[in-house]
Write a protein that holds these residues in place. Structure first.
Motif, PDB file in Angstrom:
ATOM      1  N   ALA A 111       0.847  -1.195   0.000  1.00  0.00           N
ATOM      2  CA  ALA A 111       0.000   0.000   0.000  1.00  0.00           C
ATOM      3  C   ALA A 111       0.877   1.236   0.000  1.00  0.00           C
ATOM      4  O   ALA A 111       1.957   1.258   0.594  1.00  0.00           O
ATOM      5  CB  ALA A 111      -0.917   0.021   1.222  1.00  0.00           C
ATOM      6  N   MET A 112       0.413   2.294  -0.668  1.00  0.00           N
ATOM      7  CA  MET A 112       1.116   3.572  -0.730  1.00  0.00           C
ATOM      8  C   MET A 112       0.079   4.688  -0.664  1.00  0.00           C
ATOM      9  O   MET A 112      -0.917   4.664  -1.392  1.00  0.00           O
ATOM     10  CB  MET A 112       1.938   3.673  -2.014  1.00  0.00           C
ATOM     11  CG  MET A 112       2.642   5.027  -2.173  1.00  0.00           C
ATOM     12  SD  MET A 112       3.639   5.097  -3.650  1.00  0.00           S
ATOM     13  CE  MET A 112       4.920   3.940  -3.239  1.00  0.00           C
ATOM     14  N   PHE A 113       0.330   5.644   0.219  1.00  0.00           N
ATOM     15  CA  PHE A 113      -0.553   6.792   0.365  1.00  0.00           C
ATOM     16  C   PHE A 113       0.205   8.043  -0.048  1.00  0.00           C
ATOM     17  O   PHE A 113       1.308   8.304   0.447  1.00  0.00           O
ATOM     18  CB  PHE A 113      -1.024   6.926   1.823  1.00  0.00           C
ATOM     19  CG  PHE A 113      -1.968   5.830   2.240  1.00  0.00           C
ATOM     20  CD1 PHE A 113      -3.336   6.017   2.149  1.00  0.00           C
ATOM     21  CD2 PHE A 113      -1.495   4.610   2.708  1.00  0.00           C
ATOM     22  CE1 PHE A 113      -4.202   5.007   2.547  1.00  0.00           C
ATOM     23  CE2 PHE A 113      -2.353   3.611   3.090  1.00  0.00           C
ATOM     24  CZ  PHE A 113      -3.712   3.804   3.009  1.00  0.00           C
ATOM     25  N   ILE A 114      -0.426   8.826  -0.950  1.00  0.00           N
ATOM     26  CA  ILE A 114       0.182  10.061  -1.451  1.00  0.00           C
ATOM     27  C   ILE A 114      -0.750  11.210  -1.074  1.00  0.00           C
ATOM     28  O   ILE A 114      -1.911  11.246  -1.481  1.00  0.00           O
ATOM     29  CB  ILE A 114       0.377  10.007  -2.979  1.00  0.00           C
ATOM     30  CG1 ILE A 114       1.251   8.796  -3.344  1.00  0.00           C
ATOM     31  CG2 ILE A 114       1.017  11.291  -3.478  1.00  0.00           C
ATOM     32  CD1 ILE A 114       1.389   8.593  -4.834  1.00  0.00           C
ATOM     33  N   ASP A 115      -0.216  12.135  -0.252  1.00  0.00           N
ATOM     34  CA  ASP A 115      -1.029  13.240   0.269  1.00  0.00           C
ATOM     35  C   ASP A 115      -0.659  14.532  -0.448  1.00  0.00           C
ATOM     36  O   ASP A 115       0.452  15.029  -0.316  1.00  0.00           O
ATOM     37  CB  ASP A 115      -0.812  13.376   1.764  1.00  0.00           C
ATOM     38  CG  ASP A 115      -1.749  14.405   2.373  1.00  0.00           C
ATOM     39  OD1 ASP A 115      -2.651  14.866   1.677  1.00  0.00           O
ATOM     40  OD2 ASP A 115      -1.543  14.727   3.560  1.00  0.00           O
ATOM     41  N   GLU A 116      -1.623  15.070  -1.261  1.00  0.00           N
ATOM     42  CA  GLU A 116      -1.472  16.342  -1.935  1.00  0.00           C
ATOM     43  C   GLU A 116      -0.294  16.336  -2.904  1.00  0.00           C
ATOM     44  O   GLU A 116       0.301  15.300  -3.189  1.00  0.00           O
ATOM     45  CB  GLU A 116      -1.337  17.472  -0.891  1.00  0.00           C
ATOM     46  CG  GLU A 116      -2.587  17.721  -0.074  1.00  0.00           C
ATOM     47  CD  GLU A 116      -3.772  18.155  -0.922  1.00  0.00           C
ATOM     48  OE1 GLU A 116      -3.564  18.534  -2.080  1.00  0.00           O
ATOM     49  OE2 GLU A 116      -4.895  18.107  -0.424  1.00  0.00           O
ATOM     50  N   GLY A 117       0.013  17.525  -3.406  1.00  0.00           N
ATOM     51  CA  GLY A 117       1.127  17.689  -4.331  1.00  0.00           C
ATOM     52  C   GLY A 117       0.708  17.717  -5.777  1.00  0.00           C
ATOM     53  O   GLY A 117       1.433  18.241  -6.623  1.00  0.00           O
ATOM     54  N   PHE A 118      -0.480  17.146  -6.096  1.00  0.00           N
ATOM     55  CA  PHE A 118      -0.884  17.083  -7.499  1.00  0.00           C
ATOM     56  C   PHE A 118      -1.376  18.427  -8.017  1.00  0.00           C
ATOM     57  O   PHE A 118      -1.445  18.649  -9.221  1.00  0.00           O
ATOM     58  CB  PHE A 118      -2.004  16.045  -7.661  1.00  0.00           C
ATOM     59  CG  PHE A 118      -1.529  14.643  -7.406  1.00  0.00           C
ATOM     60  CD1 PHE A 118      -0.902  13.911  -8.406  1.00  0.00           C
ATOM     61  CD2 PHE A 118      -1.694  14.065  -6.164  1.00  0.00           C
ATOM     62  CE1 PHE A 118      -0.467  12.627  -8.163  1.00  0.00           C
ATOM     63  CE2 PHE A 118      -1.252  12.779  -5.925  1.00  0.00           C
ATOM     64  CZ  PHE A 118      -0.637  12.042  -6.914  1.00  0.00           C
ATOM     65  N   GLY A 119      -1.756  19.341  -7.098  1.00  0.00           N
ATOM     66  CA  GLY A 119      -2.266  20.638  -7.537  1.00  0.00           C
ATOM     67  C   GLY A 119      -1.223  21.486  -8.217  1.00  0.00           C
ATOM     68  O   GLY A 119      -1.560  22.426  -8.949  1.00  0.00           O
ATOM     69  N   SER A 120       0.050  21.202  -8.025  1.00  0.00           N
ATOM     70  CA  SER A 120       1.106  21.989  -8.659  1.00  0.00           C
ATOM     71  C   SER A 120       1.506  21.466 -10.032  1.00  0.00           C
ATOM     72  O   SER A 120       2.381  22.027 -10.675  1.00  0.00           O
ATOM     73  CB  SER A 120       2.346  22.001  -7.738  1.00  0.00           C
ATOM     74  OG  SER A 120       2.823  20.674  -7.537  1.00  0.00           O
ATOM     75  N   LEU A 121       0.860  20.375 -10.498  1.00  0.00           N
ATOM     76  CA  LEU A 121       1.223  19.758 -11.781  1.00  0.00           C
ATOM     77  C   LEU A 121       0.340  20.313 -12.896  1.00  0.00           C
ATOM     78  O   LEU A 121      -0.867  20.552 -12.715  1.00  0.00           O
ATOM     79  CB  LEU A 121       1.079  18.245 -11.707  1.00  0.00           C
ATOM     80  CG  LEU A 121       1.937  17.515 -10.668  1.00  0.00           C
ATOM     81  CD1 LEU A 121       1.629  16.022 -10.686  1.00  0.00           C
ATOM     82  CD2 LEU A 121       3.425  17.745 -10.900  1.00  0.00           C
ATOM     83  N   SER A 133      -6.225  14.166  -2.266  1.00  0.00           N
ATOM     84  CA  SER A 133      -6.065  15.392  -3.037  1.00  0.00           C
ATOM     85  C   SER A 133      -7.395  16.133  -3.139  1.00  0.00           C
ATOM     86  O   SER A 133      -8.472  15.551  -2.980  1.00  0.00           O
ATOM     87  CB  SER A 133      -5.537  15.051  -4.437  1.00  0.00           C
ATOM     88  OG  SER A 133      -5.414  16.226  -5.214  1.00  0.00           O
ATOM     89  N   HIS A 134      -7.286  17.437  -3.411  1.00  0.00           N
ATOM     90  CA  HIS A 134      -8.444  18.287  -3.674  1.00  0.00           C
ATOM     91  C   HIS A 134      -8.544  18.664  -5.145  1.00  0.00           C
ATOM     92  O   HIS A 134      -9.384  19.480  -5.523  1.00  0.00           O
ATOM     93  CB  HIS A 134      -8.361  19.578  -2.840  1.00  0.00           C
ATOM     94  CG  HIS A 134      -8.402  19.341  -1.361  1.00  0.00           C
ATOM     95  ND1 HIS A 134      -7.283  19.081  -0.614  1.00  0.00           N
ATOM     96  CD2 HIS A 134      -9.444  19.309  -0.494  1.00  0.00           C
ATOM     97  CE1 HIS A 134      -7.605  18.917   0.658  1.00  0.00           C
ATOM     98  NE2 HIS A 134      -8.936  19.059   0.762  1.00  0.00           N
ATOM     99  N   VAL A 135      -7.696  18.096  -5.983  1.00  0.00           N
ATOM    100  CA  VAL A 135      -7.688  18.428  -7.411  1.00  0.00           C
ATOM    101  C   VAL A 135      -8.891  17.772  -8.071  1.00  0.00           C
ATOM    102  O   VAL A 135      -9.070  16.550  -8.012  1.00  0.00           O
ATOM    103  CB  VAL A 135      -6.373  17.978  -8.071  1.00  0.00           C
ATOM    104  CG1 VAL A 135      -6.386  18.305  -9.562  1.00  0.00           C
ATOM    105  CG2 VAL A 135      -5.190  18.656  -7.388  1.00  0.00           C
ATOM    106  N   ALA A 136      -9.755  18.586  -8.693  1.00  0.00           N
ATOM    107  CA  ALA A 136     -11.003  18.068  -9.284  1.00  0.00           C
ATOM    108  C   ALA A 136     -10.735  17.157 -10.467  1.00  0.00           C
ATOM    109  O   ALA A 136     -11.500  16.205 -10.735  1.00  0.00           O
ATOM    110  CB  ALA A 136     -11.892  19.238  -9.719  1.00  0.00           C
ATOM    111  N   GLU A 137      -9.647  17.417 -11.240  1.00  0.00           N
ATOM    112  CA  GLU A 137      -9.371  16.596 -12.427  1.00  0.00           C
ATOM    113  C   GLU A 137      -9.122  15.135 -12.062  1.00  0.00           C
ATOM    114  O   GLU A 137      -9.323  14.226 -12.884  1.00  0.00           O
ATOM    115  CB  GLU A 137      -8.154  17.153 -13.175  1.00  0.00           C
ATOM    116  CG  GLU A 137      -8.407  18.497 -13.860  1.00  0.00           C
ATOM    117  CD  GLU A 137      -8.271  19.661 -12.912  1.00  0.00           C
ATOM    118  OE1 GLU A 137      -8.075  19.414 -11.682  1.00  0.00           O
ATOM    119  OE2 GLU A 137      -8.351  20.824 -13.354  1.00  0.00           O
TER     120      GLU A 137
END
Length: 381
Positions: A316-326, A352-356
């Motif tokens: 398992a891997m959890f990725i918290d945020e960071g996608f909004g800057s891409l 993430s909060h990124v809608a895409e």
């Protein structure tokens, strides 16, 4: 210490010389005084008295010898008269009695000879002493009168000087002994200090090497040096992901030299830009590029742990945020990498909060904040 010892030896020699001179003067004064006193008060009268005594004894001995000779004559006459008037029972008895008388005569004669010899000896000694006394008297006739009290005062002064010199000598000897003991202890302490300083030097060199604080060298700690090997292996796996996410533009590289020898080094990163062939610090990456680099390192670390841990698998891997800057292209590249991980049987969870991302992720857990407090979770498959 050597100069102090030499000064002490010189002082001791001077004191001894002065003490010897004072003792010699004192001895000469005492001898002169004693000779005069002995000659004037005792020597001549005593020897004259002894000579008179011996003369009287010799006279007595002569009288005794004369009396003994008279007795011998009387005894001889009496023996002759007795011999004429008496008859011995045997000749042997008469001879025995005669032998006894002869022995008595011989003893008296021996005593006389001994007394005579003693008289002659005493007379010779008396003549000798008289000659010496006359000689001393003639020598003392022109000698000055000796003041006994003045000589005694001089003796006391010289004795005081001698005692003071001896006290000073004892003090110097004590100081010399103390200084020698201190010098010996100092030599031992210096040897121990030198040995301890040598031990400290090589220990400090070892400590500086292990702590990465060697002057003029790169600041690499021992644990950092060990980590560098693992970090290079992690970078090799991370670059596979990073090249894919960046479209073949970027590759991470560990810096082999620090910016300065005063800062710690060993785990800093540079990035190689294959588009323009340059190499620069990872600090120059944009926010999105930095996120992709971080994600690549996390995935590389995960791959290395699974490869070297002997059967351990990170499922398992959890990725918290960071996608909004891409941007859109970078976001697509990152998602493709994560989808490949998910397709390989690993659970990948993105926070993430990124809608895409909602459109590109099939299974979702939507968390909605309630108006009056609390949150509401909804699972969409």
């Amino acid at each position: 210490p050597a100069s102090l010892s030499s000064a002490a030896d010189e002082a001791r020699s001077d004191v001894k010389t002065e003490a010897a001179r004072l003792e010699a003067n004192l001895t000469l004064a005492e001898q002169a005084l004693d000779r005069k006193i002995e000659i004037e008060a005792r020597l001549i009268p005593e020897k004259e008295h002894e000579a008179d005594r011996l003369t009287a004894e010799l006279s007595e001995l002569e009288k005794e010898t004369s009396a003994l000779n008279s007795q011998i004559s009387e005894k001889t006459s009496e023996a002759a008269r007795i011999a004429e008037g008496l008859e011995f029972q045997s000749r042997r008895e008469a001879e025995t009695h005669l032998a006894a008388l002869k022995r008595q005569k011989e003893e008296l004669q021996a005593a006389y000879e001994k007394a005579k010899s003693a008289y002659e000896l005493c007379k010779g000694e008396t003549d000798t002493l008289r000659g010496r006394a006359d000689s001393l008297k003639s020598r003392l006739e022109g000698a000055p009168e000796i003041d006994r009290s003045a000589e005694q005062s001089k003796k006391e002064v010289l004795t005081g000087q001698k005692q003071a010199a001896n006290a000073e000598l004892d003090e110097l000897s004590g100081r010399l002994h103390s200084n020698r003991a201190i010098f010996s202890a100092l030599k031992e302490y210096t040897a121990e200090l030198t040995e301890a300083d040598g031990t400290r030097s090589w220990r400090k060199a070892l400590s500086d090497t292990a702590c990465g604080t060697v002057s003029g060298k790169e600041k690499i700690k021992l644990e950092t040096y060990v980590q560098m090997t693992y970090f290079d292996r992690i970078l090799a796996r991370a670059n596979t992901r990073f090249m894919m996410m960046s479209g073949g533009q970027y590759e991470l590289k560990r810096k082999t030299e620090a910016d300065s020898n005063r800062s710690q080094s060993g785990l800093e990163l540079d990035v190689i830009d294959h588009y323009n062939g340059s190499e620069r610090s990872v600090k120059t990456l944009s926010g999105g590029e930095a996120f992709k680099a971080s994600l690549s390192l996390a995935l590389g670390l995960s791959d290395e742990i699974q490869s070297s841990a002997g059967g351990i698998r990170l499922d398992a891997m959890f990725i918290d945020e960071g996608f909004g800057s891409l941007d859109e292209e970078s976001l697509g590249q990152a998602l493709r990498v994560l989808q490949e991980l998910s397709g390989a049987g690993r659970l990948v969870a993105i926070i993430s909060h990124v809608a895409e991302l909602k459109e590109k992720i099939d299974r979702q857990v939507l968390v909605t904040k309630q108006k009056y407090g609390g949150s509401r979770a909804e699972i969409r498959v």
